[in-house]
Write a protein that holds these residues in place. Structure first.
Motif, mmCIF file in Angstrom:
data_model
loop_
_atom_site.group_PDB
_atom_site.id
_atom_site.type_symbol
_atom_site.label_atom_id
_atom_site.label_comp_id
_atom_site.label_asym_id
_atom_site.label_seq_id
_atom_site.Cartn_x
_atom_site.Cartn_y
_atom_site.Cartn_z
ATOM 1 N N ALA B 117 35.092 16.236 -24.905
ATOM 2 C CA ALA B 117 34.322 17.440 -25.207
ATOM 3 C C ALA B 117 32.890 17.367 -24.677
ATOM 4 O O ALA B 117 32.339 18.364 -24.231
ATOM 5 C CB ALA B 117 34.313 17.667 -26.714
ATOM 6 N N TRP B 118 32.292 16.180 -24.705
ATOM 7 C CA TRP B 118 30.847 16.125 -24.456
ATOM 8 C C TRP B 118 30.412 15.376 -23.207
ATOM 9 O O TRP B 118 29.236 15.315 -22.901
ATOM 10 C CB TRP B 118 30.144 15.527 -25.687
ATOM 11 C CG TRP B 118 30.314 16.412 -26.870
ATOM 12 C CD1 TRP B 118 31.076 16.174 -27.970
ATOM 13 C CD2 TRP B 118 29.735 17.701 -27.046
ATOM 14 N NE1 TRP B 118 31.021 17.225 -28.835
ATOM 15 C CE2 TRP B 118 30.193 18.192 -28.292
ATOM 16 C CE3 TRP B 118 28.882 18.511 -26.285
ATOM 17 C CZ2 TRP B 118 29.829 19.432 -28.787
ATOM 18 C CZ3 TRP B 118 28.517 19.740 -26.790
ATOM 19 C CH2 TRP B 118 28.990 20.187 -28.015
ATOM 20 N N ARG B 119 31.357 14.762 -22.539
ATOM 21 C CA ARG B 119 30.944 14.049 -21.321
ATOM 22 C C ARG B 119 31.464 14.807 -20.104
ATOM 23 O O ARG B 119 32.639 15.121 -20.027
ATOM 24 C CB ARG B 119 31.510 12.624 -21.312
ATOM 25 C CG ARG B 119 30.836 11.704 -22.286
ATOM 26 C CD ARG B 119 29.445 11.320 -21.781
ATOM 27 N NE ARG B 119 28.876 10.255 -22.596
ATOM 28 C CZ ARG B 119 28.147 10.479 -23.674
ATOM 29 N NH1 ARG B 119 27.877 11.706 -24.058
ATOM 30 N NH2 ARG B 119 27.672 9.466 -24.361
ATOM 31 N N ASP B 120 30.545 15.035 -19.174
ATOM 32 C CA ASP B 120 30.900 15.796 -17.971
ATOM 33 C C ASP B 120 31.416 14.832 -16.904
ATOM 34 O O ASP B 120 30.703 14.496 -15.979
ATOM 35 C CB ASP B 120 29.657 16.550 -17.477
ATOM 36 C CG ASP B 120 30.029 17.594 -16.447
ATOM 37 O OD1 ASP B 120 31.240 17.804 -16.226
ATOM 38 O OD2 ASP B 120 29.108 18.190 -15.866
ATOM 39 N N VAL B 121 32.651 14.372 -17.081
ATOM 40 C CA VAL B 121 33.195 13.405 -16.117
ATOM 41 C C VAL B 121 34.483 13.923 -15.482
ATOM 42 O O VAL B 121 35.222 14.690 -16.084
ATOM 43 C CB VAL B 121 33.477 12.028 -16.770
ATOM 44 C CG1 VAL B 121 32.211 11.430 -17.313
ATOM 45 C CG2 VAL B 121 34.543 12.136 -17.835
ATOM 46 N N GLU B 176 25.571 7.515 -15.484
ATOM 47 C CA GLU B 176 26.840 7.277 -16.184
ATOM 48 C C GLU B 176 27.879 6.625 -15.290
ATOM 49 O O GLU B 176 28.850 6.059 -15.796
ATOM 50 C CB GLU B 176 27.398 8.603 -16.726
ATOM 51 C CG GLU B 176 26.466 9.222 -17.750
ATOM 52 C CD GLU B 176 27.205 9.954 -18.854
ATOM 53 O OE1 GLU B 176 28.435 10.153 -18.711
ATOM 54 O OE2 GLU B 176 26.558 10.314 -19.835
ATOM 55 N N ASN B 177 27.666 6.716 -13.981
ATOM 56 C CA ASN B 177 28.651 6.144 -13.073
ATOM 57 C C ASN B 177 28.686 4.623 -13.118
ATOM 58 O O ASN B 177 29.476 3.995 -12.429
ATOM 59 C CB ASN B 177 28.396 6.625 -11.641
ATOM 60 C CG ASN B 177 28.779 8.079 -11.480
ATOM 61 O OD1 ASN B 177 29.668 8.562 -12.179
ATOM 62 N ND2 ASN B 177 28.107 8.780 -10.577
ATOM 63 N N SER B 178 27.797 4.039 -13.925
ATOM 64 C CA SER B 178 27.834 2.593 -14.094
ATOM 65 C C SER B 178 28.324 2.217 -15.495
ATOM 66 O O SER B 178 28.237 1.062 -15.886
ATOM 67 C CB SER B 178 26.444 2.010 -13.870
ATOM 68 O OG SER B 178 26.108 2.093 -12.508
ATOM 69 N N LEU B 179 28.814 3.193 -16.252
ATOM 70 C CA LEU B 179 29.228 2.936 -17.643
ATOM 71 C C LEU B 179 30.716 2.610 -17.745
ATOM 72 O O LEU B 179 31.501 2.888 -16.850
ATOM 73 C CB LEU B 179 28.971 4.183 -18.498
ATOM 74 C CG LEU B 179 27.537 4.469 -18.948
ATOM 75 C CD1 LEU B 179 27.540 5.678 -19.869
ATOM 76 C CD2 LEU B 179 26.928 3.265 -19.635
#
Ligand SMILES: Nc1ncnc2c1ncn2[C@@H]1O[C@H](COP(=O)(O)OP(=O)(O)OP(=O)(O)O)[C@@H](O)[C@H]1O
Ligand SMILES: [Mg+2]
Lengths: 241, 380
Positions: B117-121, B176-179
């Motif tokens: 719901a909350w992460r734009d991935v 976020e691309n490193s998470l």
């Protein structure tokens, strides 16, 4: 009406306290198609006079009129434009641009004139032909002999069909045989192409090739042993013009 | 003027060793300049942006490292009841290295539905359902995947946490691309520590009309008397505070960027001065042939401009390549800064090179154009 009129030109150099005055009120006229040699002792001011006429040096006073333009009154930029149109300069050491080929060196002065590339090609071809170096067009200066380099230098000086070709000891650093070649070439430029030629030399033999022989002594010009001065009528004309 | 450009190129080529050294020096300096710009931009992206201002992060009071922030998970329901709060996502953060590090790995444990719901991935590979349905599944960011050479189906262990990669994602937010995302309860149970029931932070999403500052105050007020006190900030503020030390460092490094520009200026100027001095006589000959002094100035300017622009383009290209291929990032206290290349930065870099090229050529060019022809011709 003469092509070149040097009128009462003085050139002084301030050297600390003392002033050197290599040209002390020099007057001279050169007609269209003349071949004039300028001789004199070393340090007498021959190069100085030549450079003034070529518009790369400034006189302390006096007027220099070439083809109706008083060049002592031109700004640096205007004077450069004027040189591009009216002066072909042959240096003692050829002074070719080392990174450019013979062809490109000869083409340089034409790049400053409004001209199509076809016209440029034609003119460079004619100039290279005149100095008999067509086969060396793509050679770089370091690939040529001293005499060949000087001939390229001459081609560069005549390519834009200038009003006056000036040469400052053009054979000063060449051997006898090459000197002969270059002097013959310069004579042909005068006789066959009809160009006006002013040559500084310290070599009496070279000087004798010219039609008029002028000496510079103690700041003054002598022709056939007599002082050179403007004809009176011309002086008046100059000032009313 | 354009008719003389081949002459300029040939002059540069004649001294190719010098030209090459100047161009490569310029390239290196501009690479560093753009790299520093990329780091700054990554920093800015974290603390600015819409999400940064409209999302609140609740952290334990006076705690800085994710390991030491322990909030009761049931704070979630209390906060969710506040007016203006749209949703609350409890998150467990685990990092192998709390200090600033180029190789920190940051896990975020979050309930899969909340993440969706909350992460734009966007999943680039793998499959959402296998992540959602499997306990030790993980979704990893593309940059991390590239850096550690991981793909779907790989199992890896960091610290005491072992996970199975079920997807590689790309986020609109470069950091976020490193998470690594895992299930919340998985991370709570991992490492033997019994962390069930506590989370590192709570992410609070607000309604459009809500006032973030007011709600943040309200949340801290609510838990002031325990059992655990909170500090609530907007996500941007939270990240800025967490990265304060790094930000200071980056702010300092930013001066190094200017130093690089100064370096290029002196490098290109030195080369141009040398080139002009080499050719005092040549320029006098050109002027004798009838080149205007201004044209001579133009030729010298063109030369210095070519040197620095060529170096600039190479340096910028190098930095873009470096920033985009390596997917570099730096993390501190569980927050990651991604270094990202951008068009603005590239244009900026080339522009800097152009301006520096002109500045470097002005003085030598002016000098060349003002030289007395006759005395320059006597020059050996
Ligand atoms: N920039 C200068 N400053 C001071 N004196 C100068 C300068 N240029 C030339 N002179 C002096 O002016 C005089 C004339 O010099 P010029 O070069 O015209 O002589 P020249 O007749 O061409 O000599 P040469 O045959 O040796 O070439 C010389 O005495 C020289 O020392
Ligand atoms: Mg002389």
């Amino acid at each position: 009406m003469p092509l070149v009129e040097v009128h009462n030109v003085v050139k002084e150099y301030a050297n600390g306290e003392e002033t050197i005055r290599p040209l002390d009120g020099v007057s001279l006229t050169v007609d269209q198609g003349d071949y004039v040699s300028l001789m004199g002792a070393s340090g007498s001011g021959k190069s100085t006079l030549l450079n003034l006429i070529a518009g790369i040096d400034q006189a302390t006073s006096g007027e220099i009129v070439v083809a109706d333009t008083d060049i002592t009154k031109l700004s640096r930029g205007k004077l450069a434009d004027w040189r591009a149109r009216h002066i072909g300069y042959v240096f003692q050491t050829h002074n070719l641009i080392p990174v450019l080929t013979a062809y490109e060196n000869v083409e340089l002065p034409l790049l400053l004139l409004p001209m199509s590339s076809a016209e440029r090609r034609k003119r460079v071809g004619i100039a290279m032909e005149a100095v008999d170096l067509t086969s060396r067009a793509s050679h770089y200066p370091r690939q040529m002999s001293g005499g060949q380099e000087q001939r390229v230098g001459i081609a560069r000086a005549i390519v834009a069909n200038p009003t006056v070709v000036v040469a400052d000891e053009p054979t000063g650093s060449l051997d006898d045989e090459t000197t002969e070649q270059i002097l013959t070439l310069l004579s042909r430029i005068n006789t066959e192409l009809g160009m006006t030629l002013l040559m500084v030399t310290h070599d009496a033999d070279a000087g004798s090739r010219a039609r008029r022989k002028i000496r510079l002594e103690r700041g003054r010009l002598l022709e056939n042993g007599k002082p050179v001065s403007l004809v009176k009528g011309q002086t008046a004309q100059l000032h009313t013009a | 003027m354009h008719k003389f450009i081949p002459y300029v190129f040939k002059s540069l080529w004649r001294h190719r060793a010098r030209t090459l050294l100047t161009v490569s020096g310029t390239a290196v300096a501009l690479l560093v300049f753009c790299f520093i710009g990329g780091v700054q931009q990554g920093m800015l992206a974290l603390t600015a942006g819409e999400d940064a201002g409209r999302t609140l992060i609740v952290f334990q009071e006076n705690r800085f490292c994710p390991q030491s922030s322990r909030l009761p998970q049931d704070y979630e329901s209390t906060i969710a009841k506040l007016p203006g709060v749209q949703a609350v996502a409890p998150i467990k953060v685990f990092t192998n290295n709390c200090r600033a590090s180029l190789d920190a790995v940051v896990f975020q444990g979050i309930e899969p539905e909340k993440m969706k719901a909350w992460r734009d991935v966007n999943l680039e590979s793998g499959n959402w359902n296998s992540f959602a349905s499997q306990d030790d599944a993980a979704l990893i960011g593309v940059d991390l995947a590239a850096r550690r050479n991981l793909s779907v189906g790989d199992k890896f262990t960091i610290g005491d946490v072992s996970v199975l990669v079920q997807g590689v994602f790309r986020s609109t937010s470069a950091a976020e691309n490193s998470l690594i995302y895992t299930h919340l309860d998985f991370l709570q149970r991992a490492r033997g520590a019994n962390d069930v029931g506590t989370v590192t932070q709570l992410e609070v999403h607000l309604t459009d009309s809500a006032d973030p500052d007011a709600i943040a105050k309200q949340i801290d007020q609510e838990f002031r008397n325990g059992p655990v006190g909170t500090t609530t900030r907007t996500k941007g503020m939270f990240q800025a505070d967490t990265l304060a030390d790094l930000a200071e460092l980056i702010g300092f490094v930013h001066w190094l960027g200017y130093a690089c520009v100064g370096l290029v200026l002196s490098l290109v100027a030195t080369t141009t001065v040398m080139s002009v001095q080499d050719r005092i006589k040549e320029h006098a000959v050109l002027q004798t042939l009838g080149l205007r002094p201004l044209l001579v100035l133009g030729l010298v300017l063109t030369e210095s401009l070519l040197l620095s622009t060529l170096g600039g383009i190479l340096g910028v290209a190098g930095s873009v390549l470096l920033l985009s291929s390596a997917g570099m990032s730096i993390a501190a206290e569980g927050v990651t800064i991604a270094f990202e290349p951008s068009l603005t930065l590239a244009i900026q870099g080339v522009l800097v090179a152009v301006v520096v090229g002109i500045l470097a050529g002005l003085a030598p060019g002016w000098h060349a154009s003002r030289t007395e022809i006759v005395s320059a011709l006597r020059h050996a």
